[in-house]
Write an enzyme that holds these catalytic residues in place. Structure first.
Site, PDB file in Angstrom:
ATOM      1  N   ILE A  65       7.114   7.162  17.061  1.00 56.01           N
ATOM      2  CA  ILE A  65       6.769   7.855  15.803  1.00 56.01           C
ATOM      3  C   ILE A  65       5.466   8.659  15.920  1.00 56.01           C
ATOM      4  O   ILE A  65       5.413   9.819  15.537  1.00 56.01           O
ATOM      5  CB  ILE A  65       6.614   6.843  14.628  1.00 56.01           C
ATOM      6  CG1 ILE A  65       7.747   5.815  14.626  1.00 56.01           C
ATOM      7  CG2 ILE A  65       6.463   7.570  13.293  1.00 56.01           C
ATOM      8  CD1 ILE A  65       9.019   6.196  13.965  1.00 56.01           C
TER       9      ILE A  65
ATOM     10  N   LYS B   8       0.844  -1.214   0.000  1.00 60.12           N
ATOM     11  CA  LYS B   8       0.000   0.000   0.000  1.00 60.12           C
ATOM     12  C   LYS B   8       0.870   1.250   0.000  1.00 60.12           C
ATOM     13  O   LYS B   8       0.653   2.174  -0.784  1.00 60.12           O
ATOM     14  CB  LYS B   8      -0.907   0.002   1.244  1.00 60.12           C
ATOM     15  CG  LYS B   8      -1.599   1.333   1.495  1.00 60.12           C
ATOM     16  CD  LYS B   8      -2.502   1.284   2.702  1.00 60.12           C
ATOM     17  CE  LYS B   8      -1.869   1.665   4.005  1.00 60.12           C
ATOM     18  NZ  LYS B   8      -1.541   3.086   4.150  1.00 60.12           N
ATOM     19  N   ASN B   9       1.858   1.269   0.892  1.00 57.83           N
ATOM     20  CA  ASN B   9       2.644   2.494   1.038  1.00 57.83           C
ATOM     21  C   ASN B   9       3.593   2.726  -0.131  1.00 57.83           C
ATOM     22  O   ASN B   9       4.154   3.809  -0.261  1.00 57.83           O
ATOM     23  CB  ASN B   9       3.409   2.477   2.367  1.00 57.83           C
ATOM     24  CG  ASN B   9       2.471   2.652   3.551  1.00 57.83           C
ATOM     25  OD1 ASN B   9       1.283   2.914   3.360  1.00 57.83           O
ATOM     26  ND2 ASN B   9       2.995   2.512   4.755  1.00 57.83           N
TER      27      ASN B   9
ATOM     28  N   ARG C  74      -8.720  -0.473   4.432  1.00 56.70           N
ATOM     29  CA  ARG C  74      -7.817   0.540   3.851  1.00 56.70           C
ATOM     30  C   ARG C  74      -6.477  -0.086   3.477  1.00 56.70           C
ATOM     31  O   ARG C  74      -5.823   0.371   2.553  1.00 56.70           O
ATOM     32  CB  ARG C  74      -7.534   1.656   4.879  1.00 56.70           C
ATOM     33  CG  ARG C  74      -8.666   2.648   5.079  1.00 56.70           C
ATOM     34  CD  ARG C  74      -8.206   3.802   5.945  1.00 56.70           C
ATOM     35  NE  ARG C  74      -6.880   4.220   5.527  1.00 56.70           N
ATOM     36  CZ  ARG C  74      -5.895   4.571   6.340  1.00 56.70           C
ATOM     37  NH1 ARG C  74      -6.091   4.594   7.636  1.00 56.70           N
ATOM     38  NH2 ARG C  74      -4.729   4.927   5.867  1.00 56.70           N
TER      39      ARG C  74
ATOM     40  N   ASP D 277       4.054   0.624  12.155  1.00 57.56           N
ATOM     41  CA  ASP D 277       2.880  -0.037  11.570  1.00 57.56           C
ATOM     42  C   ASP D 277       2.744  -1.497  12.010  1.00 57.56           C
ATOM     43  O   ASP D 277       1.770  -2.160  11.634  1.00 57.56           O
ATOM     44  CB  ASP D 277       2.937   0.035  10.034  1.00 57.56           C
ATOM     45  CG  ASP D 277       2.615   1.432   9.516  1.00 57.56           C
ATOM     46  OD1 ASP D 277       2.232   2.294  10.316  1.00 57.56           O
ATOM     47  OD2 ASP D 277       2.751   1.652   8.292  1.00 57.56           O
TER      48      ASP D 277
ATOM     49  N   ARG E  38       0.208  14.528  13.220  1.00 55.26           N
ATOM     50  CA  ARG E  38       0.681  14.358  11.847  1.00 55.26           C
ATOM     51  C   ARG E  38       0.693  15.656  11.040  1.00 55.26           C
ATOM     52  O   ARG E  38      -0.031  15.808  10.063  1.00 55.26           O
ATOM     53  CB  ARG E  38      -0.140  13.289  11.132  1.00 55.26           C
ATOM     54  CG  ARG E  38      -0.090  11.972  11.853  1.00 55.26           C
ATOM     55  CD  ARG E  38      -0.805  10.894  11.105  1.00 55.26           C
ATOM     56  NE  ARG E  38       0.079  10.171  10.229  1.00 55.26           N
ATOM     57  CZ  ARG E  38      -0.283   9.075   9.560  1.00 55.26           C
ATOM     58  NH1 ARG E  38      -1.486   8.603   9.668  1.00 55.26           N
ATOM     59  NH2 ARG E  38       0.570   8.453   8.778  1.00 55.26           N
ATOM     60  N   PRO E  39       1.514  16.610  11.432  1.00 53.08           N
ATOM     61  CA  PRO E  39       1.606  17.852  10.658  1.00 53.08           C
ATOM     62  C   PRO E  39       2.253  17.601   9.290  1.00 53.08           C
ATOM     63  O   PRO E  39       2.811  16.529   9.045  1.00 53.08           O
ATOM     64  CB  PRO E  39       2.502  18.731  11.523  1.00 53.08           C
ATOM     65  CG  PRO E  39       3.259  17.810  12.392  1.00 53.08           C
ATOM     66  CD  PRO E  39       2.424  16.586  12.570  1.00 53.08           C
ATOM     67  N   ILE E  40       2.189  18.612   8.418  1.00 51.13           N
ATOM     68  CA  ILE E  40       2.804  18.459   7.090  1.00 51.13           C
ATOM     69  C   ILE E  40       3.857  19.550   6.863  1.00 51.13           C
ATOM     70  O   ILE E  40       4.160  19.886   5.720  1.00 51.13           O
ATOM     71  CB  ILE E  40       1.749  18.457   5.955  1.00 51.13           C
ATOM     72  CG1 ILE E  40       0.856  19.696   6.040  1.00 51.13           C
ATOM     73  CG2 ILE E  40       0.931  17.196   5.969  1.00 51.13           C
ATOM     74  CD1 ILE E  40       0.062  19.924   4.755  1.00 51.13           C
ATOM     75  N   ASP E  41       4.386  20.091   7.968  1.00 49.68           N
ATOM     76  CA  ASP E  41       5.362  21.184   7.846  1.00 49.68           C
ATOM     77  C   ASP E  41       6.584  20.792   7.012  1.00 49.68           C
ATOM     78  O   ASP E  41       7.100  21.595   6.228  1.00 49.68           O
ATOM     79  CB  ASP E  41       5.792  21.670   9.240  1.00 49.68           C
ATOM     80  CG  ASP E  41       6.280  20.537  10.129  1.00 49.68           C
ATOM     81  OD1 ASP E  41       5.677  19.449  10.082  1.00 49.68           O
ATOM     82  OD2 ASP E  41       7.282  20.717  10.845  1.00 49.68           O
ATOM     83  N   LEU E  42       7.044  19.549   7.126  1.00 51.24           N
ATOM     84  CA  LEU E  42       8.250  19.137   6.390  1.00 51.24           C
ATOM     85  C   LEU E  42       7.966  19.028   4.891  1.00 51.24           C
ATOM     86  O   LEU E  42       8.825  19.323   4.062  1.00 51.24           O
ATOM     87  CB  LEU E  42       8.773  17.798   6.919  1.00 51.24           C
ATOM     88  CG  LEU E  42       9.191  17.800   8.390  1.00 51.24           C
ATOM     89  CD1 LEU E  42       9.480  16.384   8.877  1.00 51.24           C
ATOM     90  CD2 LEU E  42      10.413  18.685   8.593  1.00 51.24           C
TER      91      LEU E  42
ATOM     92  N   CYS F  76      -5.723   8.559   9.508  1.00 53.98           N
ATOM     93  CA  CYS F  76      -5.778   7.767  10.744  1.00 53.98           C
ATOM     94  C   CYS F  76      -5.654   8.652  11.974  1.00 53.98           C
ATOM     95  O   CYS F  76      -4.840   9.574  11.987  1.00 53.98           O
ATOM     96  CB  CYS F  76      -4.603   6.793  10.760  1.00 53.98           C
ATOM     97  SG  CYS F  76      -5.023   5.124  10.357  1.00 53.98           S
TER      98      CYS F  76
END
Ligand code: UD1
Length: 419
Positions: A327, A22-23, A398, A305, A121-125, A116
């Protein structure tokens, strides 16, 4: 909605083929935007997340045809730079469309992602990486608009080896002018698979799978064909299924190298594991031993995971195990449900202390996220009596391709019902 009904206690025995990752397939589907042509992708698992991303590609103007486990994406012509909002809010990994769209069309508008419920889970990076390549980012009313006249290669050092940020930067940088290096890049096998896909398309990427990735931008891409790598987390999940039922399972179509940290922990718990070229056999005749310490880390550490599935196994172990989740800050929701089944678990911040009990008891439990849901199924397989796991279609579907049918083929008593 769907639930699984599991009558625990059957010892699993047999062979199972592990589906495509999936990933790996999600960023690869995003990458299929880049060539403005045809991408033939094999070994695509049949999953809710894959359907969601394919539908998004269709909505913005790609044609996608699916036959068995092969998807053909055609991204020719102008695509809509407005990424549909609802699926982005449902599936965090759709943020991966940003880099590919920015690289090809120099503009993309997307809402802030959801996904999830396992942490902030920020998206700053992701955003700072795209900015370093020349993307101008405006955030307003829950949307992100990212645009540029041109992207330019740059040296990008990630504060943390984020998988998604590494992929998003790669997807944009392949079309940038000049050379981009990503330092402290994520080293997950899915990154190396993305690199291979991009290079077949005509990109010039090296170092994928190591902590420094070098991307020489190009301005011409071609059609390609690619086979997605096997899913290492699905493989680990079936290994725990064998362990928790005291069974014997042969996994086919796996890359043993990718699951070394899982093999190591299951070996510590007393399972006998043999590695072949593209297969693994696991047998576990007795109650598992506790493993002292399971600390989740970026690859090649123990995968976050697999934390929930490993915890399900340790609930039955002889002795006490300590888990440290480094994580995601909120990834112990399955513990509450495992406790309903008789598990002895104490959570203290990022640590979980699991004292093994002789047997878990079947119970009615609720899946709160994808891997936590899988852990409850595993716990149900090993438990005494019936376990009902709710929210299968929302979470477990999913990331697992026909989990119930594959477990059934190994001898599990599991059915999927509507409620
Ligand atoms: C990917 C995987 C997910 C896996 C995770 C960690 C996909 C589709 N999903 O998720 O299954 O659990 O890697 O192995 O591949 N972070 C920031 N800022 C950012 C990005 C991330 O602070 O801009 C933090 C996150 O909140 C988290 C950590 O970094 O605490 C790891 O996240 P990341 O590696 O980005 O995971 P994902 O790509 O979301």
């Amino acid at each position: 909605m769907n639930k699984y009904v599991i009558n625990g206690g059957n010892r699993l025995d047999g062979e199972v083929k592990v589906e495509g990752s999936k990933n790996a397939v999600l960023p690869i589907l995003a990458a299929s935007i880049i060539n403005g042509g045809e991408s033939i992708i094999h070994n695509v698992p049949s999953l809710k997340d894959v359907n969601t991303l394919v539908n998004m590609l269709k909505t913005i103007g790609c044609t996608c045809s699916i036959e068995g486990n092969t998807i053909v994406v055609n991204s020719s012509g102008d695509l809509d730079i407005n990424i549909p909002e609802k699926p982005v809010r449902e599936m965090r990994s759709s943020i991966i469309l940003m880099g590919a769209m920015l690289g090809r069309f120099k503009k993309v508008k997307i809402s802030f992602p959801g996904g999830c419920e396992i942490g902030l889970r920020p998206i700053d990076l992701h955003l700072s990486g795209l900015k370093m390549l020349g993307g101008k980012i405006t955030e307003s009313h829950g949307y992100i608009l990212c645009e540029c006249d041109k992207l330019y290669g740059n040296e990008i050092h990630l504060d943390y080896p984020s998988v998604g940020a590494t992929e998003n930067i790669m997807l944009a940088a392949v079309s940038a002018e000049g050379i981009t290096t990503i330092q402290n890049a994520a080293r997950e096998p899915e990154i190396a698979d993305l690199q291979e896909f991009l290079n077949k398309m005509g990109a010039k990427v090296t170092g994928g799978g190591s902590s420094t990735i070098r991307i020489q931008g190009v301005n011409h891409f071609q059609n390609l064909e690619h086979t997605v790598i096997p899913d290492r987390i699905v493989a680990g999940t079936y290994m725990v299924a064998a362990a928790i039922t005291g069974g014997r399972v042969i996994l086919k179509e796996v890359i043993p190298e990718h699951i070394k940290p899982i093999i190591s922990k299951l070996g510590e718990s007393g399972c006998k594991i043999y590695r072949y070229d593209q297969a693994i056999s696991i047998s576990c005749g007795k109650r598992p031993n506790a493993v002292d310490f399971v600390k989740t880390m970026p690859y090649p550490g123990f995968p976050t995971d697999m934390q929930a599935q490993m915890m399900a196994l340790m609930c039955n172990a002889r002795g006490t195990s300590i888990f440290i989740e480094t994580i995601f800050e909120n990834r112990y929701k399955h513990a509450e449900e495992l406790i309903k089944m008789g598990a002895d678990i104490k959570i203290e911040g990022r640590a979980a202390i699991v004292k093994g009990v002789n047997k878990l008891m079947g119970a009615h439990v609720v899946s709160r996220d994808l891997r936590g849901g899988a852990a409850l199924v595993l716990a149900g397989l090993g438990a005494e009596g019936a376990t009902i796991v709710d929210n299968v279609d929302i979470h477990i579907d999913r990331g697992y391709d026909n989990l119930d049918l594959k477990l059934k083929s190994l001898g599990a008593d599991i059915t999927k019902d509507e409620y």
